[in-house]
Scaffold this motif. Structure first.
Motif, mmCIF file in Angstrom:
data_model
loop_
_atom_site.group_PDB
_atom_site.id
_atom_site.type_symbol
_atom_site.label_atom_id
_atom_site.label_comp_id
_atom_site.label_asym_id
_atom_site.label_seq_id
_atom_site.Cartn_x
_atom_site.Cartn_y
_atom_site.Cartn_z
ATOM 1 N N ARG A 1 -29.055 -51.197 -15.298
ATOM 2 C CA ARG A 1 -29.507 -49.906 -15.818
ATOM 3 C C ARG A 1 -30.142 -49.072 -14.716
ATOM 4 N NH1 ARG A 1 -32.571 -51.834 -19.193
ATOM 5 N NH2 ARG A 1 -34.613 -51.566 -18.203
ATOM 6 N N ARG A 2 -30.909 -49.719 -13.847
ATOM 7 C CA ARG A 2 -31.567 -48.985 -12.768
ATOM 8 C C ARG A 2 -30.548 -48.396 -11.808
ATOM 9 N NH1 ARG A 2 -35.899 -51.319 -8.379
ATOM 10 N NH2 ARG A 2 -36.648 -49.302 -7.641
ATOM 11 N N VAL A 3 -29.513 -49.167 -11.463
ATOM 12 C CA VAL A 3 -28.467 -48.654 -10.573
ATOM 13 C C VAL A 3 -27.726 -47.509 -11.247
ATOM 14 C CG1 VAL A 3 -26.299 -49.207 -9.411
ATOM 15 C CG2 VAL A 3 -28.200 -50.824 -9.315
ATOM 16 N N ALA A 4 -27.397 -47.666 -12.521
ATOM 17 C CA ALA A 4 -26.679 -46.611 -13.238
ATOM 18 C C ALA A 4 -27.477 -45.318 -13.257
ATOM 19 C CB ALA A 4 -26.370 -47.077 -14.658
ATOM 20 N N GLU A 5 -28.792 -45.438 -13.409
ATOM 21 C CA GLU A 5 -29.638 -44.243 -13.487
ATOM 22 C C GLU A 5 -29.772 -43.515 -12.152
ATOM 23 O OE1 GLU A 5 -33.197 -45.809 -15.195
ATOM 24 O OE2 GLU A 5 -32.395 -45.766 -17.250
ATOM 25 N N LEU A 6 -29.313 -44.138 -11.062
ATOM 26 C CA LEU A 6 -29.317 -43.454 -9.770
ATOM 27 C C LEU A 6 -28.228 -42.385 -9.694
ATOM 28 C CD1 LEU A 6 -29.924 -46.501 -7.389
ATOM 29 C CD2 LEU A 6 -31.551 -44.678 -7.953
ATOM 30 N N GLY A 7 -27.300 -42.419 -10.637
ATOM 31 C CA GLY A 7 -26.331 -41.336 -10.762
ATOM 32 C C GLY A 7 -25.210 -41.355 -9.743
ATOM 33 N N GLY A 8 -24.873 -42.516 -9.213
ATOM 34 C CA GLY A 8 -23.795 -42.574 -8.235
ATOM 35 C C GLY A 8 -22.426 -42.347 -8.864
ATOM 36 N N GLU A 9 -21.629 -41.486 -8.249
ATOM 37 C CA GLU A 9 -20.229 -41.359 -8.664
ATOM 38 C C GLU A 9 -19.420 -42.526 -8.122
ATOM 39 O OE1 GLU A 9 -19.057 -36.910 -8.209
ATOM 40 O OE2 GLU A 9 -20.895 -37.270 -7.050
ATOM 41 N N VAL A 10 -19.848 -43.037 -6.986
ATOM 42 C CA VAL A 10 -19.276 -44.238 -6.387
ATOM 43 C C VAL A 10 -20.407 -45.235 -6.193
ATOM 44 C CG1 VAL A 10 -18.109 -45.215 -4.363
ATOM 45 C CG2 VAL A 10 -17.474 -42.932 -5.186
ATOM 46 N N VAL A 11 -20.178 -46.490 -6.583
ATOM 47 C CA VAL A 11 -21.138 -47.563 -6.336
ATOM 48 C C VAL A 11 -20.445 -48.649 -5.527
ATOM 49 C CG1 VAL A 11 -22.570 -49.385 -7.355
ATOM 50 C CG2 VAL A 11 -22.512 -47.106 -8.399
ATOM 51 N N ILE A 12 -21.094 -49.046 -4.430
ATOM 52 C CA ILE A 12 -20.564 -50.086 -3.539
ATOM 53 C C ILE A 12 -21.528 -51.255 -3.566
ATOM 54 C CG2 ILE A 12 -19.886 -50.654 -1.179
ATOM 55 C CD1 ILE A 12 -19.433 -47.628 -0.734
ATOM 56 N N ASP A 13 -21.040 -52.432 -3.963
ATOM 57 C CA ASP A 13 -21.892 -53.620 -4.067
ATOM 58 C C ASP A 13 -21.522 -54.591 -2.948
ATOM 59 O OD1 ASP A 13 -23.549 -55.653 -4.796
ATOM 60 O OD2 ASP A 13 -22.786 -55.864 -6.840
ATOM 61 N N LEU A 14 -22.420 -54.715 -1.971
ATOM 62 C CA LEU A 14 -22.174 -55.572 -0.818
ATOM 63 C C LEU A 14 -22.814 -56.947 -0.939
ATOM 64 C CD1 LEU A 14 -22.744 -52.949 2.039
ATOM 65 C CD2 LEU A 14 -20.567 -53.645 1.000
ATOM 66 N N ILE A 15 -23.611 -57.172 -2.001
ATOM 67 C CA ILE A 15 -24.379 -58.417 -2.052
ATOM 68 C C ILE A 15 -24.350 -59.065 -3.434
ATOM 69 C CG2 ILE A 15 -25.924 -57.908 -0.122
ATOM 70 C CD1 ILE A 15 -27.999 -56.989 -2.244
ATOM 71 N N CYS A 16 -23.189 -59.126 -4.044
ATOM 72 C CA CYS A 16 -23.032 -59.786 -5.337
ATOM 73 C C CYS A 16 -22.359 -61.140 -5.114
ATOM 74 C CB CYS A 16 -22.197 -58.930 -6.274
ATOM 75 S SG CYS A 16 -21.904 -59.678 -7.879
ATOM 76 N N PHE A 17 -22.951 -62.212 -5.637
ATOM 77 C CA PHE A 17 -22.462 -63.552 -5.319
ATOM 78 C C PHE A 17 -22.148 -64.416 -6.538
ATOM 79 C CE2 PHE A 17 -25.298 -62.149 -1.869
ATOM 80 C CZ PHE A 17 -24.347 -62.027 -0.862
ATOM 81 N N THR A 18 -22.359 -63.902 -7.747
ATOM 82 C CA THR A 18 -22.030 -64.678 -8.943
ATOM 83 C C THR A 18 -21.322 -63.787 -9.949
ATOM 84 O OG1 THR A 18 -24.084 -64.219 -10.162
ATOM 85 C CG2 THR A 18 -24.108 -66.100 -8.624
ATOM 86 N N GLU A 19 -20.516 -64.416 -10.796
ATOM 87 C CA GLU A 19 -19.821 -63.665 -11.826
ATOM 88 C C GLU A 19 -20.810 -63.036 -12.806
ATOM 89 O OE1 GLU A 19 -16.560 -64.259 -15.428
ATOM 90 O OE2 GLU A 19 -17.013 -65.947 -14.088
#
Length: 319
Positions: A65-83
């Motif tokens: 929710r916090r990331v979504a509220e940043l309002g990015g049209e593009v989101v890049i996740d460089l540090i996701c390690f689990t499903e």
């Protein structure tokens, strides 16, 4: 566009954030705030910095929710390690982003069986890191193909560049291996030194993310390797490094069972992980769909990292 980068101060982000800023994007970098980029760049002065403890915030359900509220049209996740982590974020962003780019790994393939390995080869990961990344990829691509979620996966090889120790010719990250070659000492390699590694400069990974953003229709629902165009054998790699220091490589070869007893348990574990995979991945798909071509060969990328190690005194070159 407004672009949110999660994990922006690491290997890839060091190069990706300035590229995004220079391209005119409004950039938000989300990180724990515990380290600086490997190489300073004035573009960071124009970046919105957000400090977040992802693990804690995922535990209480607030991170997506916090990331979504940043309002990015593009989101890049460089540090996701689990499903589970990927699911949490993707569900929060569903219907709210134009593009979602996830950083995977060539380890999703497991050991090379047909080379060069293409992105459509079966996923047979042999370690937990690769298994989790393969599960993330399967989830995100299924969500893309079945529900239209705009996911793209970038699978880097052995990322290298100035500021950290690259995977060395013995297949681990002990800088003493480079020092041995710089000194003209004898270096023992496992087996016959014919296993392969496939590095990639962090800036070439960053460029592939940029090329995917520039071609969203071609990138959506796809996975792409990000490696140098050719792999190198441990033996060839060692010979090249010795040559950088004006030496001829003095190499010995030991069967794995003997070689592993010549190094620490940690070095042996890291080496085994690399030689068991012996990657050699293709870059044809990224060239065909995104027009992407890595700027650095594997040895060029490594040489930049080694030069920095010499400059900082981690490796001492003979005068």
């Amino acid at each position: 566009m407004r672009v949110v980068v999660i994990g922006g101060s690491g290997h890839i982000g060091t190069y990706l954030i300035p590229r995004l800023v220079d391209a005119g994007h409004d950039v938000v970098a989300v990180s724990r705030g515990e380290r600086q980029p490997y190489t300073p760049h004035p573009a960071w002065r124009r970046v919105e910095l957000v400090t977040a403890d992802r693990t804690a915030e995922e535990a209480d359900g607030s991170f997506g929710r916090r990331v979504a509220e940043l309002g990015g049209e593009v989101v890049i996740d460089l540090i996701c390690f689990t499903e589970a982590s990927a699911r949490h974020l993707a569900q929060a962003l569903d219907g709210r982003v134009r593009q979602f780019l996830h950083c995977g790994t060539i380890w999703v393939h497991g050991p090379s069986t047909r080379v060069p390995t293409t992105e459509d080869r079966p996923r047979r990961p042999i370690a937990e890191y690769g298994r989790q990344k393969a599960a993330i990829e399967a989830y995100l691509l299924d969500r893309a193909h079945r529900h239209g979620f705009p996911a793209t996966i970038i699978h880097p090889g052995h990322i290298t560049g100035p500021g950290w120790v690259p995977v060395n010719p013995a297949g681990n990250v002990n800088p003493a291996v480079f020092q041995t070659l710089a000194d003209g000492g004898e270096l023992a390699l496992p087996n016959l030194g014919m296993e392969t590694v496939q590095h990639v400069h962090a800036d070439d990974v960053a460029k592939l993310f940029m090329d995917a953003i520039a071609s969203p229709a071609a990138a959506r629902g796809e996975s792409f390797h990000s490696v140098a165009t050719t792999a190198v054998t441990l033996r060839g790699y060692a010979e090249a490094v010795a040559g950088w220091f004006g030496r001829e490589a003095r190499l010995a070869y030991l069967p794995w069972e003997q070689w592993r007893d010549t190094v620490t348990e940690d070095d042996a574990r890291v080496t085994y992980d690399h030689i068991a995979h012996s990657p050699h991945c293709s870059m044809e798909k990224a060239a065909r769909l995104l027009g992407h071509r890595p700027r650095h060969t594997a040895l060029e990328a490594i040489s930049e990292a080694v030069d920095r190690l010499v400059a900082t005194g981690t490796i001492v070159a003979a005068t």
